[in-house]
Design an enzyme around this catalytic site. Structure first.
Site, PDB file in Angstrom:
ATOM      1  CD  GLU A 216      38.862  41.519  45.987  1.00 49.80           C
ATOM      2  OE1 GLU A 216      37.706  41.971  46.080  1.00 49.80           O
ATOM      3  OE2 GLU A 216      39.826  41.997  46.625  1.00 49.80           O
ATOM      4  CD  GLU A 340      42.837  44.197  44.483  1.00 53.72           C
ATOM      5  OE1 GLU A 340      42.145  44.727  45.376  1.00 53.72           O
ATOM      6  OE2 GLU A 340      42.371  43.759  43.414  1.00 53.72           O
TER       7      GLU A 340
HETATM    8  O1  AHR Z   1      41.361  48.113  44.886  1.00 60.68           O
HETATM    9  C1  AHR Z   1      39.997  48.350  44.996  1.00 60.68           C
HETATM   10  C2  AHR Z   1      39.189  47.070  44.988  1.00 60.68           C
HETATM   11  O2  AHR Z   1      39.495  46.318  46.102  1.00 60.68           O
HETATM   12  C3  AHR Z   1      39.442  46.121  43.844  1.00 60.68           C
HETATM   13  O3  AHR Z   1      38.727  46.452  42.714  1.00 60.68           O
HETATM   14  C4  AHR Z   1      38.994  44.811  44.393  1.00 60.68           C
HETATM   15  O4  AHR Z   1      39.686  43.736  43.829  1.00 60.68           O
HETATM   16  C5  AHR Z   1      39.222  44.951  45.878  1.00 60.68           C
HETATM   17  O5  AHR Z   1      38.124  44.593  46.608  1.00 60.68           O
END
Ligand code: AHR
Length: 536
Positions: A216, A340
């Protein structure tokens, strides 16, 4: 987060790989027969056709997971106090290992997440007592004692029999730091980092290959613009070296949801040979609102509908990112890694808001199954995905309370769907009835299919309608189906959950609600259910 109603844009039916005209003929003829027969209402029937024409392999890495130093995922999750009365190897909990081995998790992403960009790997090696402590500024401001570091993570992966997937620190780290970590992990000769690794008790390199270059980087990983990050990526990636037997599969820190410009800028500026994949993060928020996301256990039907709409948006999202990638990589050399994903609700009342602990209901299972069907159907490009997160965080597979452990509804989905891992993708066309809530509608049914190395065909079906069963007619064409067996995941309510006192409320059962006539298989999908059929 953007809202998108796929039913408005594409109509209620999604068709894969089947010419529309042919569809019309097949469906019209079929519905005519049924209507004439008076047996089934055309509106309530799903029609599926599966081509026995395997296209490509569904990468097992679509079924990947994610474990961050966040709340009780690592600490008091995988990695417990040595006094906890459970079976352990070192401090790794073996009941969790056993449960995850059963569903064949293919990879485990670590150490974050946002944590990755403040993690300095050298703090997590060597004698544990001498490891420096740090503050986990992203997740509750707790003290991280670094007792779980590189060796412990790779021991966990080896116990799980899965591949490591490490996200390196771009945000607060240096090119040198990342480069040396890779040397430490992967070099088998004489070198400064290999020497330290050996002094720390590990002679052989681990040969880690999946390598995330930041996380991110548009947000917690450095708040960069895509142009800036694309340049940084090239610099970091240039010194992330391949060592013998460990050719890195580098993953670009990808877009936030609908930021197609991020994908475009990275694809345009980073040479294809420098990346194995490009990431994408997308979370399903029940309300679509980050400041009040909605409860994990208490929701009404309109909120359920909104949640499913947000979850099914993954199909449109992935299609759009794929289209951008196709412009620069028509041969689909670069993977789309949805590294994710999952439902993100408000935390359980009374728990630390920084720990992201949420319960997991049948609704979450329907989201997981629908999303995995979407990934399977896009598996020519989507070749990795990581559900967030494995234990005690967000859409977890496993929840623990001291020595107690339970398997969530989402765990059971990964158990059911493991048959698709590395199987050959079968093209599927689907005409689904609508699930109508108020004046809104979504396709009630979604599906994917594959054939495995033993010749078995598997069909995974989801009916998201909370109150109506759906009769589903499946044209098998020339798929062999001498024997058919089925498994079902459902529960009394969408809000049904497994608890430490009642861990079996949502669990897999035997399914017999199908009949075969010639090459037509008719399946009655119960309301709010997931069915996986095996045909041999
Ligand atoms: O999964 C939780 C968080 O969500 C992670 O640390 C981040 O990459 C995303 O914003």
């Amino acid at each position: 987060m953007e809202h998108y109603d796929s039913s408005e844009k594409n109509g209620p039916f999604r068709t894969y790989f089947f010419p529309f005209k042919l569809w019309k003929q097949v469906v019209t003829a079929f519905l005519f027969c049924l209507a004439a027969n008076g047996t089934i209402s055309a509106q309530d029937t799903a029609v599926i056709s599966i081509q026995n024409n395997a296209k490509w392999t569904i990468s097992k890495h679509i079924y990947g997971h994610f474990s961050e130093h966040l709340g009780h995922c690592i600490y008091d999750g995988f990695w417990v106090d040595s006094t906890l009365p459970v079976a352990k190897k070192d401090r790794i909990r073996l009941d969790i290992v056993e449960a995850l081995r059963k569903i064949k998790i293919p990879n485990l992403r670590w150490p974050g997440g946002c944590f990755a960009d403040e993690y300095h790997w050298r703090d997590g090696i060597g004698p544990r007592k001498q490891r420096p402590k740090m503050i986990n500024t992203n997740w509750g401001g707790v003290t991280e004692d670094n007792s779980f570091g590189t060796h412990e993570y790779l021991e966990l992966c080896s116990l799980l029999n899965c591949e490591p997937f490490i996200a390196g620190n771009v945000g607060s780290g240096t090119v040198e730091e990342m480069s040396k970590w890779i040397e430490y992990l992967n070099f088998n000769g004489e070198s400064p980092m290999a020497k330290i690794r050996k002094e720390n008790g590990r002679a052989e390199p681990w040969k880690v290959t999946f390598w995330g270059v930041g996380n991110e980087t548009w947000g917690c990983g450095g708040n960069m613009t895509p142009d800036y990050y694309a340049n940084e990526y090239k610099r970091f990636a240039s010194f992330a070296k391949d060592y013998p037997g460990a050719s890195l599969k580098k993953v670009v820190s990808g877009a936030n949801s609908t930021d197609y410009n991020w994908t475009e800028t990275c694809m345009k500026n980073i040479p294809l040979w420098q990346m194995w994949g490009i990431g994408l993060h997308y979370y399903t928020l029940p309300t679509g609102n980050w400041s009040s996301k909605g409860s994990a256990t208490s929701f009404d039907e309109p909120e359920y509908f909104a949640t499913m709409k947000n979850a099914l948006f993954m199909d449109e999202l992935v299609s759009h990112h794929e289209a951008v990638m196709d412009k620069y990589d028509p041969e689909k050399k670069v993977a789309l890694a949805v590294d994710e994903w999952g439902i993100w609700t408000d935390v359980e009342p009374g728990t630390n808001p920084g720990f992201l602990y949420q319960q997991n209901s049948l609704r979450d299972a329907l989201i997981a199954a629908s999303t995995l069907n979407i990934f399977n159907n896009h598996s020519q490009r989507v070749r990795m995905a990581n559900l967030a997160q494995t234990v005690n965080v967000l859409q977890a597979l496993i929840l623990t309370d001291k020595e107690k452990m339970l398997l969530t509804p989402t765990y059971h989905v990964f158990d059911l769907f493991k048959i698709h891992q590395d199987a050959r993708y079968l093209p599927v066309s689907l005409k689904s009835p609508e699930y109508i809530s108020g004046n809104k509608k979504l396709p009630a049914v979604n599906v994917s299919a594959s054939t495995d190395s033993t010749g078995a065909t598997h069909i995974s079906l989801v009916n998201i309608n909370p109150s109506k069963p759906v009769t589903t007619v499946i044209y098998l064409n020339d798929i062999i189906a001498k024997t058919i067996s089925g498994q079902l995941l459902t529960a009394p309510q969408l809000t049904s959950i497994n608890t430490f006192d009642k861990p079996g409320t949502v669990q897999i059962s035997h399914f017999t609600g199908f009949k075969k006539n010639g090459n037509i298989l008719t399946v009655v999908l119960p309301s709010k259910s997931i069915v996986v059929l095996e045909l041999r």
